[in-house]
Design a protein around this motif. Structure first.
Motif, mmCIF file in Angstrom:
data_model
loop_
_atom_site.group_PDB
_atom_site.id
_atom_site.type_symbol
_atom_site.label_atom_id
_atom_site.label_comp_id
_atom_site.label_asym_id
_atom_site.label_seq_id
_atom_site.Cartn_x
_atom_site.Cartn_y
_atom_site.Cartn_z
ATOM 1 N N UNK A 106 7.759 74.062 -22.725
ATOM 2 C CA UNK A 106 8.290 74.003 -21.373
ATOM 3 C C UNK A 106 8.478 72.557 -20.929
ATOM 4 N N UNK A 107 9.200 72.386 -19.858
ATOM 5 C CA UNK A 107 9.321 71.105 -19.182
ATOM 6 C C UNK A 107 9.748 69.967 -20.082
ATOM 7 N N UNK A 108 8.989 68.869 -19.995
ATOM 8 C CA UNK A 108 9.338 67.658 -20.738
ATOM 9 C C UNK A 108 9.291 67.861 -22.247
ATOM 10 N N UNK A 109 8.384 68.696 -22.714
ATOM 11 C CA UNK A 109 8.294 68.964 -24.156
ATOM 12 C C UNK A 109 9.579 69.634 -24.638
ATOM 13 N N UNK A 110 10.035 70.607 -23.898
ATOM 14 C CA UNK A 110 11.271 71.312 -24.253
ATOM 15 C C UNK A 110 12.463 70.353 -24.206
ATOM 16 N N UNK A 111 12.525 69.556 -23.156
ATOM 17 C CA UNK A 111 13.628 68.606 -22.989
ATOM 18 C C UNK A 111 13.650 67.580 -24.123
ATOM 19 N N UNK A 112 12.494 67.012 -24.426
ATOM 20 C CA UNK A 112 12.407 66.015 -25.499
ATOM 21 C C UNK A 112 12.760 66.636 -26.852
ATOM 22 N N UNK A 113 12.287 67.843 -27.092
ATOM 23 C CA UNK A 113 12.558 68.513 -28.356
ATOM 24 C C UNK A 113 14.048 68.741 -28.557
ATOM 25 N N UNK A 153 6.171 64.518 -33.366
ATOM 26 C CA UNK A 153 4.721 64.432 -33.591
ATOM 27 C C UNK A 153 4.176 63.115 -33.048
ATOM 28 N N UNK A 154 4.959 62.049 -33.211
ATOM 29 C CA UNK A 154 4.530 60.730 -32.727
ATOM 30 C C UNK A 154 4.596 60.626 -31.206
ATOM 31 N N UNK A 155 5.333 61.520 -30.565
ATOM 32 C CA UNK A 155 5.556 61.419 -29.118
ATOM 33 C C UNK A 155 4.773 62.423 -28.281
ATOM 34 N N UNK A 156 4.185 63.423 -28.915
ATOM 35 C CA UNK A 156 3.550 64.511 -28.167
ATOM 36 C C UNK A 156 2.062 64.597 -28.450
ATOM 37 N N UNK A 157 1.357 65.227 -27.530
ATOM 38 C CA UNK A 157 -0.064 65.497 -27.762
ATOM 39 C C UNK A 157 -0.177 66.547 -28.861
ATOM 40 N N UNK A 158 -1.343 66.648 -29.501
ATOM 41 C CA UNK A 158 -1.509 67.658 -30.558
ATOM 42 C C UNK A 158 -1.204 69.080 -30.074
ATOM 43 N N UNK A 159 -1.588 69.390 -28.843
ATOM 44 C CA UNK A 159 -1.341 70.733 -28.303
ATOM 45 C C UNK A 159 0.156 70.980 -28.129
#
Length: 134
Positions: free
Chosen positions: A48-55, A98-104
């Motif tokens: 969701x949110x920023x994770x989805x956008x960045x992905x 992987x380098x940009x996100x938390x492990x979760x």
């Protein structure tokens, strides 16, 4: 393309023509982002949110790089090369994310990319020569 721009220049002002030109230059990127956003919606559980956008942004960027490499290749019509470049694009995106996100956050992205890679590989295997040496 030049004819289209000339025709548009007759009916659009300079700002409108500049906006159209900018859109045309980035259209493929936006289409890829929308495609990946739809796929994330179907297969990206927990994204969701920023994770989805960045992905979707990074996947679109890496896909465009792979497409350009394929266009420049002598084997542009080779399904195996296209597949390998697209799989490499997925792996490059995975490493960048992987380098940009938390492990979760990355766990969900990793699952999504694995699902997409598996589906892509399965669909490409219909060409029959994938995975075999020439």
């Amino acid at each position: 393309q030049q004819r289209l721009l000339a025709d548009l220049a007759e009916v659009l002002d300079a700002d409108e023509l500049a906006a159209f030109t900018a859109y045309e230059q980035d259209k493929e990127f936006y289409v890829l982002q929308q495609t990946y956003d739809m796929q994330i919606g179907m297969f990206g559980s927990g994204m969701y949110g920023e994770t989805r956008e960045l992905t979707r942004e990074i996947l679109a960027e890496e896909t465009l790089i792979a497409q350009e490499q394929l266009r420049q290749s002598e084997n542009a019509m080779n399904h195996r090369e296209a597949m390998e470049l697209n799989l490499a694009a997925m792996e490059n995106a995975r490493a960048r994310l992987e380098a940009s996100l938390s492990p979760e956050e990355f766990r969900n992205v990793d699952n999504f990319i694995s699902t997409m890679t598996e589906m892509y590989t399965a669909s490409m295997s219909m060409f029959g020569d994938f995975g075999q040496e020439e």
